[in-house]
Scaffold this active site. Structure first.
Site, PDB file in Angstrom:
ATOM      1  N   ARG A 137      30.597  12.802  80.927  1.00  0.00           N
ATOM      2  CA  ARG A 137      30.231  12.458  82.294  1.00  0.00           C
ATOM      3  C   ARG A 137      29.791  10.999  82.316  1.00  0.00           C
ATOM      4  O   ARG A 137      29.056  10.555  81.423  1.00  0.00           O
ATOM      5  CB  ARG A 137      29.082  13.341  82.802  1.00  0.00           C
ATOM      6  CG  ARG A 137      29.495  14.750  83.220  1.00  0.00           C
ATOM      7  CD  ARG A 137      30.381  14.760  84.475  1.00  0.00           C
ATOM      8  NE  ARG A 137      30.741  16.109  84.876  1.00  0.00           N
ATOM      9  CZ  ARG A 137      31.841  16.741  84.478  1.00  0.00           C
ATOM     10  NH1 ARG A 137      32.695  16.166  83.661  1.00  0.00           N
ATOM     11  NH2 ARG A 137      32.105  17.956  84.927  1.00  0.00           N
ATOM     12  N   SER A 150      20.028  20.561  69.500  1.00  0.00           N
ATOM     13  CA  SER A 150      19.477  21.337  68.392  1.00  0.00           C
ATOM     14  C   SER A 150      20.461  21.283  67.232  1.00  0.00           C
ATOM     15  O   SER A 150      21.677  21.244  67.436  1.00  0.00           O
ATOM     16  CB  SER A 150      19.252  22.783  68.823  1.00  0.00           C
ATOM     17  OG  SER A 150      20.405  23.278  69.438  1.00  0.00           O
ATOM     18  N   GLU A 184      31.752   7.560  89.955  1.00  0.00           N
ATOM     19  CA  GLU A 184      33.122   7.965  90.143  1.00  0.00           C
ATOM     20  C   GLU A 184      33.476   8.160  91.615  1.00  0.00           C
ATOM     21  O   GLU A 184      32.690   8.796  92.314  1.00  0.00           O
ATOM     22  CB  GLU A 184      33.314   9.299  89.403  1.00  0.00           C
ATOM     23  CG  GLU A 184      34.500   9.317  88.521  1.00  0.00           C
ATOM     24  CD  GLU A 184      34.429  10.465  87.530  1.00  0.00           C
ATOM     25  OE1 GLU A 184      33.751  10.329  86.510  1.00  0.00           O
ATOM     26  OE2 GLU A 184      35.052  11.480  87.811  1.00  0.00           O
ATOM     27  N   ILE A 234      33.639  21.337  72.832  1.00  0.00           N
ATOM     28  CA  ILE A 234      34.543  20.179  72.872  1.00  0.00           C
ATOM     29  C   ILE A 234      34.250  19.234  71.707  1.00  0.00           C
ATOM     30  O   ILE A 234      35.169  18.778  71.018  1.00  0.00           O
ATOM     31  CB  ILE A 234      34.459  19.458  74.236  1.00  0.00           C
ATOM     32  CG1 ILE A 234      34.873  20.417  75.366  1.00  0.00           C
ATOM     33  CG2 ILE A 234      35.369  18.223  74.237  1.00  0.00           C
ATOM     34  CD1 ILE A 234      34.600  19.906  76.777  1.00  0.00           C
ATOM     35  N   HIS A 276      39.580  10.436  84.934  1.00  0.00           N
ATOM     36  CA  HIS A 276      39.000  11.782  84.748  1.00  0.00           C
ATOM     37  C   HIS A 276      40.095  12.853  84.623  1.00  0.00           C
ATOM     38  O   HIS A 276      40.177  13.773  85.436  1.00  0.00           O
ATOM     39  CB  HIS A 276      38.005  12.119  85.879  1.00  0.00           C
ATOM     40  CG  HIS A 276      36.985  13.147  85.460  1.00  0.00           C
ATOM     41  ND1 HIS A 276      35.688  13.175  85.952  1.00  0.00           N
ATOM     42  CD2 HIS A 276      37.060  14.176  84.573  1.00  0.00           C
ATOM     43  CE1 HIS A 276      35.031  14.198  85.396  1.00  0.00           C
ATOM     44  NE2 HIS A 276      35.854  14.817  84.556  1.00  0.00           N
TER      45      HIS A 276
HETATM   46  C1  GLV Z   1      35.742  18.207  83.541  1.00  0.00           C
HETATM   47  O1  GLV Z   1      35.204  17.128  83.546  1.00  0.00           O
HETATM   48  C2  GLV Z   1      35.029  19.432  83.445  1.00  0.00           C
HETATM   49  O2  GLV Z   1      33.783  19.430  83.426  1.00  0.00           O
HETATM   50  O3  GLV Z   1      35.688  20.469  83.406  1.00  0.00           O
HETATM   51  C1  GLV Z   2      32.139  22.794  76.640  1.00  0.00           C
HETATM   52  O1  GLV Z   2      33.012  23.661  76.667  1.00  0.00           O
HETATM   53  C2  GLV Z   2      31.318  22.472  75.500  1.00  0.00           C
HETATM   54  O2  GLV Z   2      30.554  23.362  75.116  1.00  0.00           O
HETATM   55  O3  GLV Z   2      31.440  21.363  74.926  1.00  0.00           O
END
Ligand code: GLV
Ligand code: GLV
Length: 329
Positions: A237, A177, A266, A156, A284
């Site tokens: 989160r 890392s 939450e 992401i 969310h």
């Molecule tokens: C959403 O917050 C997820 O972790 O998929």
């Molecule tokens: C989730 O898919 C991540 O690796 O950021």
């Protein structure tokens, strides 16, 4: 026939389709299931499809005497006691990959909306308070050509960085890392310590998982290192940020603003947060586009069926369970 418990009604018709071959029970209420209810429903289940808000803790796992797999309808799995699942030989699967772009889109929606004060502008216009163009009306902070700091350079975080190229940005990242030099080059991201990233970024966007190490990663000390013109975005989160400290920083205009999709407790908000004009609060919905939420159903269902048919699931969080099972067999 195997029994599958789904803790919340899901979009699409996949769940209905699998009901021909599996005994499927869907939690009937339109709210988050409670732990007591989970303890009851899990009793006969061979598989659970759980939501990120469900506490799949050691008690729930112990109550699921037949449980073979917990499939979390999310990429994050901090709601699951994975060690307890592993100890019981229960596979834990999740939904990485399919939701990457949707979540990156929402991070950008928040980034742009906070910077250019989109919601304040909307509220003003609706209220009939737009009295004509004005040179100093609702001035925001610039986006194009600024520095973006990505905390957590997983899928992401990288997808957020990719979008930043179109905005001519300099991109810093901090990650547990450091990435390989070729990867850094390809993504156009430079590694920075967290302190450097906080001091130099105009936008700090969080994309790390919630773990004991990342709990309150951004607290009062970290917020005080950010620029007064900086914006914090959290689509990861809630507990990664000390929400009370953020409230104080926003109230004192120590930073320009924040865009939050996730919260420390939450769905509760720290009192006072919702009164501030310089924060945008979404419920969310990071993965919440239609295509993504349907694809996530197919993904958890495929992996549930794989485990029940004794095939290796594609997105397993605790592969030890699988390896152990096959050595023992
Ligand atoms: C959403 O917050 C997820 O972790 O998929
Ligand atoms: C989730 O898919 C991540 O690796 O950021």
């Amino acid at each position: 026939m195997y029994s599958v418990f789904v803790t919340r009604a899901l979009p699409g018709d996949t769940i209905r389709r699998i009901s021909k071959d599996l005994q499927v029970t869907v939690y009937p209420k339109d709210r988050n299931i409670t732990k007591d209810e989970l303890l009851t429903y899990v009793k006969d289940a061979d598989a659970i499809i759980s939501m990120l808000s469900d506490p799949i803790d050691a008690d729930v796992l112990a109550a699921g005497k037949n449980l073979k797999v917990v499939a979390n309808y999310a990429v994050g799995f901090n709601n699951i006691d994975v060690a307890a699942a592993t100890a019981r030989g229960i596979a834990v699967v999740n939904t990485p990959g399919v939701l990457t772009e949707a979540t990156a889109d929402l991070a950008w929606a928040l980034l742009l909306a906070v910077s250019r004060r989109v919601l304040e502008g909307d509220a003003m216009t609706r209220a009939g308070k737009f009295r004509g163009w004005a040179p100093e009306l609702l001035l925001g902070v610039p986006v194009y050509g600024q520095t973006l700091g990505i905390v957590g350079a997983g899928r992401i975080g990288r997808a957020v960085a990719r979008r930043a190229r179109g905005f001519g940005m300099r991109i810093l990242y901090h990650n547990r890392s450091r990435l390989a030099a070729e990867v850094e080059q390809e993504l156009g991201m430079a590694y920075a310590s967290l302190d450097e990233l906080l001091a130099e970024s105009d936008f700090v966007s969080l994309h790390c998982p919630l773990t004991p190490e990342t709990h309150h990663l951004i607290g009062a000390a970290e917020l005080s290192k950010m620029k007064p013109t900086a914006v914090l975005i959290n689509t990861a989160r809630g507990p990664v940020v000390d929400e009370q400290a953020l409230l104080t920083a926003l109230r004192n205009k120590q930073i320009f603003g924040a865009g939050l999709d996730v919260y420390e407790r939450e769905p509760m908000l720290t009192p006072g947060l919702a009164d501030l004009p310089n924060v945008i609060l979404t419920p969310h919905i990071g993965t919440g586009d239609v295509r993504t939420r349907v694809a996530m159903v197919d993904m958890v269902v495929d992996d549930v069926i794989a485990v029940l048919e004794n095939r290796r699931p594609r997105h397993i969080v605790n592969p030890e369970v699988w390896e152990r099972r096959n050595t023992d067999a």
